[in-house]
Design an enzyme around this catalytic site. Structure first.
Site, PDB file in Angstrom:
ATOM      1  CG  MET A  55      -5.595   2.107  -0.936  1.00 25.84           C
ATOM      2  SD  MET A  55      -5.163   3.243  -2.271  1.00 25.84           S
ATOM      3  CE  MET A  55      -6.034   4.750  -1.823  1.00 25.84           C
ATOM      4  CG  ASP A  57      -5.639   6.956  -9.014  1.00 26.36           C
ATOM      5  OD1 ASP A  57      -5.294   5.972  -8.350  1.00 26.36           O
ATOM      6  OD2 ASP A  57      -5.116   8.083  -8.888  1.00 26.36           O
ATOM      7  CG  HIS A  81      -0.790   6.569  -9.173  1.00 23.16           C
ATOM      8  ND1 HIS A  81      -0.403   5.311  -8.768  1.00 23.16           N
ATOM      9  CD2 HIS A  81      -2.030   6.765  -8.662  1.00 23.16           C
ATOM     10  CE1 HIS A  81      -1.371   4.772  -8.019  1.00 23.16           C
ATOM     11  NE2 HIS A  81      -2.374   5.632  -7.954  1.00 23.16           N
ATOM     12  CG  ASP A  91      -2.643   6.156  -4.082  1.00 17.69           C
ATOM     13  OD1 ASP A  91      -2.717   7.395  -4.075  1.00 17.69           O
ATOM     14  OD2 ASP A  91      -3.233   5.439  -4.919  1.00 17.69           O
ATOM     15  N   GLY A  92      -2.443   8.359  -1.191  1.00 21.81           N
ATOM     16  CA  GLY A  92      -3.558   9.064  -0.554  1.00 21.81           C
ATOM     17  C   GLY A  92      -3.092  10.049   0.508  1.00 21.81           C
ATOM     18  N   GLY A  93      -3.319  11.321   0.264  1.00 21.04           N
ATOM     19  CA  GLY A  93      -2.978  12.346   1.254  1.00 21.04           C
ATOM     20  C   GLY A  93      -1.491  12.499   1.515  1.00 21.04           C
ATOM     21  N   GLY A 143      -1.290  13.369  -5.532  1.00 24.22           N
ATOM     22  CA  GLY A 143      -2.173  14.018  -6.496  1.00 24.22           C
ATOM     23  C   GLY A 143      -2.301  15.490  -6.185  1.00 24.22           C
ATOM     24  CG  MET A 153     -11.483   5.530  -9.055  1.00 25.29           C
ATOM     25  SD  MET A 153     -11.854   7.076  -8.200  1.00 25.29           S
ATOM     26  CE  MET A 153     -10.251   7.468  -7.515  1.00 25.29           C
ATOM     27  CG  MET A 171      -9.067   2.098  -6.613  1.00 25.11           C
ATOM     28  SD  MET A 171      -8.886   3.865  -6.337  1.00 25.11           S
ATOM     29  CE  MET A 171      -7.971   4.295  -7.807  1.00 25.11           C
ATOM     30  N   GLY A 189     -11.101   6.240  -3.755  1.00 25.27           N
ATOM     31  CA  GLY A 189     -12.284   6.788  -4.424  1.00 25.27           C
ATOM     32  C   GLY A 189     -12.169   8.260  -4.760  1.00 25.27           C
ATOM     33  CG  PHE A 190     -13.722  10.722  -3.483  1.00 23.25           C
ATOM     34  CD1 PHE A 190     -14.519  11.286  -4.475  1.00 23.25           C
ATOM     35  CD2 PHE A 190     -14.257   9.718  -2.683  1.00 23.25           C
ATOM     36  CE1 PHE A 190     -15.825  10.856  -4.657  1.00 23.25           C
ATOM     37  CE2 PHE A 190     -15.565   9.278  -2.856  1.00 23.25           C
ATOM     38  CZ  PHE A 190     -16.360   9.840  -3.852  1.00 23.25           C
ATOM     39  N   GLY A 191      -9.527  11.975  -4.665  1.00 22.23           N
ATOM     40  CA  GLY A 191      -8.290  12.683  -4.343  1.00 22.23           C
ATOM     41  C   GLY A 191      -8.584  13.687  -3.237  1.00 22.23           C
ATOM     42  N   GLY A 192      -7.549  14.262  -2.691  1.00 25.81           N
ATOM     43  CA  GLY A 192      -7.709  15.366  -1.751  1.00 25.81           C
ATOM     44  C   GLY A 192      -8.182  15.012  -0.361  1.00 25.81           C
ATOM     45  CG  HIS A 214      -4.617   2.355  -7.622  1.00 25.90           C
ATOM     46  ND1 HIS A 214      -4.761   3.388  -6.708  1.00 25.90           N
ATOM     47  CD2 HIS A 214      -5.175   1.265  -7.034  1.00 25.90           C
ATOM     48  CE1 HIS A 214      -5.385   2.938  -5.631  1.00 25.90           C
ATOM     49  NE2 HIS A 214      -5.659   1.658  -5.809  1.00 25.90           N
ATOM     50  CB  SER A 230      -2.387  10.670  -8.419  1.00 23.79           C
ATOM     51  OG  SER A 230      -3.716  10.417  -8.833  1.00 23.79           O
TER      52      SER A 230
HETATM   53  C1  DX5 Z   1      -7.438   7.679  -4.363  1.00 26.61           C
HETATM   54  C2  DX5 Z   1      -6.448   7.449  -5.474  1.00 26.61           C
HETATM   55  C3  DX5 Z   1      -5.236   8.285  -5.340  1.00 26.61           C
HETATM   56  C4  DX5 Z   1      -5.522   9.766  -5.379  1.00 26.61           C
HETATM   57  C5  DX5 Z   1      -4.474  10.456  -4.565  1.00 26.61           C
HETATM   58  O1  DX5 Z   1      -8.438   6.733  -4.395  1.00 26.61           O
HETATM   59  O2  DX5 Z   1      -6.011   6.102  -5.506  1.00 26.61           O
HETATM   60  O3  DX5 Z   1      -4.211   7.935  -6.262  1.00 26.61           O
HETATM   61  O4  DX5 Z   1      -5.529  10.295  -6.676  1.00 26.61           O
HETATM   62  O5  DX5 Z   1      -4.784  11.781  -4.479  1.00 26.61           O
HETATM   63  P1  DX5 Z   1      -4.297  12.698  -3.273  1.00 26.61           P
HETATM   64  O6  DX5 Z   1      -2.801  12.702  -3.305  1.00 26.61           O
HETATM   65  O7  DX5 Z   1      -4.905  14.018  -3.585  1.00 26.61           O
HETATM   66  O8  DX5 Z   1      -4.812  12.090  -1.990  1.00 26.61           O
HETATM   67 ZN    ZN Z   2      -4.145   5.588  -6.748  1.00 28.65          ZN
END
Ligand code: DX5
Ligand code: ZN
Length: 226
Positions: free
Chosen positions: A138, A36, A34, A176-178, A198, A38, A69, A143-146, A67, A9
């Site tokens: 999901m 994102d 990927h 997707d996510g974590g 990501g 938003m 959002m 909304g956020f990475g990490g 993706h 990502s």
């Molecule tokens: C979150 C995004 C993800 C995000 C994943 O809303 O859709 O694609 O970038 O990031 P990580 O892998 O850090 O959770």
């Molecule tokens: Zn995503």
């Protein structure tokens, strides 16, 4: 079992060195980019818009996995087709006329995906699953990475896999996510085909090596250990 795809990502990339990070993905064992998007309305954050996607598309050599959002994604289907998206994924929760949206994505020559928030039941896709190329589960609130991985994702992946089989659909399952090396194996076992990552990739010292190691382990798990 087919091999698992890895989709880094770019949200976690260094935007001051975006071209470098895209080229890193190009030259790595990753399968897709990927992307994102938003809007600050559907999710409480704004990522990046068309000029950045255009730059990504100019440098990327692998399929673009977009993706969305955003609310009212229909407004931008054509634009993303023109920008070169291979997969265009919209959120179930953002579409009033989901069937129409899916058909519109396909009419623009893209593969159609639908993403589900952590609270959304996979059975809500029953009446469209045959039309889908991808289901994105999901594993964090978008909304956020990490963020930390939500554990009931395994069960959702398993359930959507069952739905796909029952319906004779060819949809792929993306998570997707974590996502990281610790939860990847159980996700693949539950039925995941594509892992988005990501922070796990970009926040390491050697992202190329992290991708390579993740890819190697997923290949091994897909073929020998599951
Ligand atoms: C979150 C995004 C993800 C995000 C994943 O809303 O859709 O694609 O970038 O990031 P990580 O892998 O850090 O959770
Ligand atoms: Zn995503």
């Amino acid at each position: 079992m087919s091999k698992t795809k890895i989709a880094p990502s770019l949200l976690a990339a260094d935007f001051g060195n975006l071209q470098r990070d895209i080229e890193m993905v190009n030259n790595s064992n990753a399968d897709w980019h990927h992307i994102d998007i938003m809007d600050g309305v559907f999710v409480p954050n704004i990522s990046y818009g068309m000029p950045v996607v255009k730059t990504i598309a100019q440098h990327a050599t692998k399929p673009l996995d977009v993706h969305l959002m955003i609310v009212d994604p229909d407004r931008y289907i054509k634009t993303f087709a023109e920008l070169g998206a291979t997969y265009l994924t919209v959120h179930y929760e953002a579409c009033t006329h989901l069937h129409r949206t899916i058909q519109a994505i396909k009419a623009e020559g893209m593969k159609a995906g639908v993403a589900l928030n952590p609270h959304t039941n996979v059975n809500l896709l029953k009446n469209v699953i045959k039309d889908l190329d991808l289901v994105l589960i999901m594993s964090v609130n978008p909304g956020f990475g990490g963020q930390s991985f939500i554990e009931n994702t395994y069960e959702k992946v398993h359930n959507v896999k069952e739905l796909i089989k029952e319906s004779d659909s060819s949809a792929l399952i993306e998570v997707d996510g974590g996502v990281n090396a610790k939860n990847a194996k159980a996700l693949i076992k539950a039925g995941a085909d594509i892992l988005v990552a990501g922070s796990f990739i970009f926040k390491t010292e050697d992202p190329t090596k992290t991708i390579e190691e993740l890819k190697k382990s997923t290949d091994r798990w897909s073929i020998f250990e599951l």
